[in-house]
Design a protein around this motif. Structure first.
Motif, PDB file in Angstrom:
ATOM      1  N   ILE A   4       1.592  -6.271 -14.247  1.00 35.13           N
ATOM      2  CA  ILE A   4       1.554  -5.684 -12.908  1.00 35.13           C
ATOM      3  C   ILE A   4       0.114  -5.612 -12.412  1.00 35.13           C
ATOM      4  N   ALA A   5      -0.791  -5.173 -13.272  1.00 33.90           N
ATOM      5  CA  ALA A   5      -2.210  -5.095 -12.898  1.00 33.90           C
ATOM      6  C   ALA A   5      -2.761  -6.486 -12.607  1.00 33.90           C
ATOM      7  N   GLU A   6      -2.415  -7.458 -13.440  1.00 29.88           N
ATOM      8  CA  GLU A   6      -2.886  -8.827 -13.235  1.00 29.88           C
ATOM      9  C   GLU A   6      -2.406  -9.375 -11.891  1.00 29.88           C
ATOM     10  N   ASN A   7      -1.123  -9.182 -11.608  1.00 34.73           N
ATOM     11  CA  ASN A   7      -0.572  -9.705 -10.356  1.00 34.73           C
ATOM     12  C   ASN A   7      -1.126  -8.964  -9.149  1.00 34.73           C
ATOM     13  N   THR A   8      -1.351  -7.671  -9.291  1.00 29.63           N
ATOM     14  CA  THR A   8      -1.945  -6.895  -8.202  1.00 29.63           C
ATOM     15  C   THR A   8      -3.342  -7.415  -7.905  1.00 29.63           C
ATOM     16  N   ARG A   9      -4.145  -7.609  -8.951  1.00 27.06           N
ATOM     17  CA  ARG A   9      -5.498  -8.141  -8.765  1.00 27.06           C
ATOM     18  C   ARG A   9      -5.468  -9.528  -8.119  1.00 27.06           C
ATOM     19  N   ARG A  10      -4.530 -10.368  -8.560  1.00 28.69           N
ATOM     20  CA  ARG A  10      -4.408 -11.722  -8.019  1.00 28.69           C
ATOM     21  C   ARG A  10      -4.075 -11.686  -6.532  1.00 28.69           C
ATOM     22  N   ILE A  11      -3.106 -10.861  -6.153  1.00 29.38           N
ATOM     23  CA  ILE A  11      -2.695 -10.758  -4.751  1.00 29.38           C
ATOM     24  C   ILE A  11      -3.857 -10.248  -3.897  1.00 29.38           C
ATOM     25  N   ILE A  12      -4.551  -9.229  -4.396  1.00 26.75           N
ATOM     26  CA  ILE A  12      -5.701  -8.684  -3.669  1.00 26.75           C
ATOM     27  C   ILE A  12      -6.759  -9.768  -3.461  1.00 26.75           C
ATOM     28  N   LYS A  13      -7.040 -10.517  -4.516  1.00 23.67           N
ATOM     29  CA  LYS A  13      -8.055 -11.576  -4.431  1.00 23.67           C
ATOM     30  C   LYS A  13      -7.616 -12.680  -3.477  1.00 23.67           C
ATOM     31  N   GLU A  14      -6.356 -13.121  -3.589  1.00 22.81           N
ATOM     32  CA  GLU A  14      -5.841 -14.186  -2.719  1.00 22.81           C
ATOM     33  C   GLU A  14      -5.927 -13.812  -1.242  1.00 22.81           C
ATOM     34  N   ARG A  15      -5.774 -12.548  -0.963  1.00 19.54           N
ATOM     35  CA  ARG A  15      -5.794 -12.088   0.430  1.00 19.54           C
ATOM     36  C   ARG A  15      -7.189 -11.699   0.907  1.00 19.54           C
ATOM     37  N   GLY A  16      -8.160 -11.782   0.010  1.00 18.60           N
ATOM     38  CA  GLY A  16      -9.528 -11.462   0.385  1.00 18.60           C
ATOM     39  C   GLY A  16      -9.759  -9.979   0.649  1.00 18.60           C
ATOM     40  N   LEU A  17      -8.980  -9.139  -0.022  1.00 19.67           N
ATOM     41  CA  LEU A  17      -9.089  -7.697   0.157  1.00 19.67           C
ATOM     42  C   LEU A  17     -10.026  -7.091  -0.877  1.00 19.67           C
ATOM     43  N   LYS A  18     -10.405  -5.857  -0.660  1.00 21.54           N
ATOM     44  CA  LYS A  18     -11.239  -5.102  -1.605  1.00 21.54           C
ATOM     45  C   LYS A  18     -10.339  -4.153  -2.389  1.00 21.54           C
ATOM     46  N   ILE A  19     -10.537  -4.085  -3.698  1.00 15.96           N
ATOM     47  CA  ILE A  19      -9.721  -3.229  -4.552  1.00 15.96           C
ATOM     48  C   ILE A  19      -9.792  -1.777  -4.085  1.00 15.96           C
ATOM     49  N   GLY A  20     -10.988  -1.292  -3.793  1.00 13.36           N
ATOM     50  CA  GLY A  20     -11.143   0.092  -3.363  1.00 13.36           C
ATOM     51  C   GLY A  20     -10.394   0.398  -2.082  1.00 13.36           C
ATOM     52  N   ALA A  21     -10.426  -0.540  -1.137  1.00 13.95           N
ATOM     53  CA  ALA A  21      -9.734  -0.350   0.143  1.00 13.95           C
ATOM     54  C   ALA A  21      -8.224  -0.319  -0.056  1.00 13.95           C
ATOM     55  N   VAL A  22      -7.710  -1.197  -0.911  1.00 14.97           N
ATOM     56  CA  VAL A  22      -6.271  -1.223  -1.194  1.00 14.97           C
ATOM     57  C   VAL A  22      -5.866   0.078  -1.883  1.00 14.97           C
ATOM     58  N   GLY A  23      -6.665   0.522  -2.834  1.00 18.68           N
ATOM     59  CA  GLY A  23      -6.378   1.776  -3.532  1.00 18.68           C
ATOM     60  C   GLY A  23      -6.326   2.948  -2.576  1.00 18.68           C
ATOM     61  N   LYS A  24      -7.278   3.018  -1.687  1.00 19.82           N
ATOM     62  CA  LYS A  24      -7.327   4.108  -0.708  1.00 19.82           C
ATOM     63  C   LYS A  24      -6.111   4.061   0.205  1.00 19.82           C
ATOM     64  N   GLN A  25      -5.754   2.855   0.650  1.00 13.72           N
ATOM     65  CA  GLN A  25      -4.596   2.678   1.522  1.00 13.72           C
ATOM     66  C   GLN A  25      -3.304   3.074   0.805  1.00 13.72           C
ATOM     67  N   ALA A  26      -3.265   2.868  -0.514  1.00 14.56           N
ATOM     68  CA  ALA A  26      -2.078   3.205  -1.301  1.00 14.56           C
ATOM     69  C   ALA A  26      -2.031   4.695  -1.642  1.00 14.56           C
ATOM     70  N   GLY A  27      -3.106   5.425  -1.302  1.00 16.64           N
ATOM     71  CA  GLY A  27      -3.103   6.868  -1.513  1.00 16.64           C
ATOM     72  C   GLY A  27      -3.837   7.348  -2.751  1.00 16.64           C
ATOM     73  N   TYR A  28      -4.642   6.471  -3.366  1.00 16.76           N
ATOM     74  CA  TYR A  28      -5.377   6.847  -4.570  1.00 16.76           C
ATOM     75  C   TYR A  28      -6.785   7.310  -4.213  1.00 16.76           C
ATOM     76  N   GLN A  29      -7.294   8.251  -4.979  1.00 17.51           N
ATOM     77  CA  GLN A  29      -8.641   8.760  -4.765  1.00 17.51           C
ATOM     78  C   GLN A  29      -9.545   8.321  -5.910  1.00 17.51           C
TER      79      GLN A  29
END
Length: 74
Positions: A4-29
């Protein structure tokens, strides 16, 4: 690292997103989202739902399941 972590990282990278921004959007601090993706924290079903919703993918995509048979079990 979990699939799950591997696929999440892959999707984030493919979309050119930032891990921190995705985490914040998902509700993580703080570093919680990083800890999930590094294996320092166990990914729960609620985490899977939050990540999938944020990335607009299905939980199956996070698990790496590309095809599910629609045939009834015999």
């Amino acid at each position: 690292m979990s699939i799950i972590a591997e696929n999440t990282r892959r999707i984030i990278k493919e979309r050119g997103l930032k891990i921190g921004a995705v985490g914040k959007q998902a509700g993580y601090q703080g570093k919680t989202f990083y800890n999930l993706l590094s294996g320092s924290k166990v990914i729960t079903d609620k985490d899977i739902q939050a990540i999938a919703r944020t990335l607009k993918v299905t939980p199956n995509e996070l698990f790496g399941i590309d095809y599910i048979s629609k045939e009834p079990n015999a």
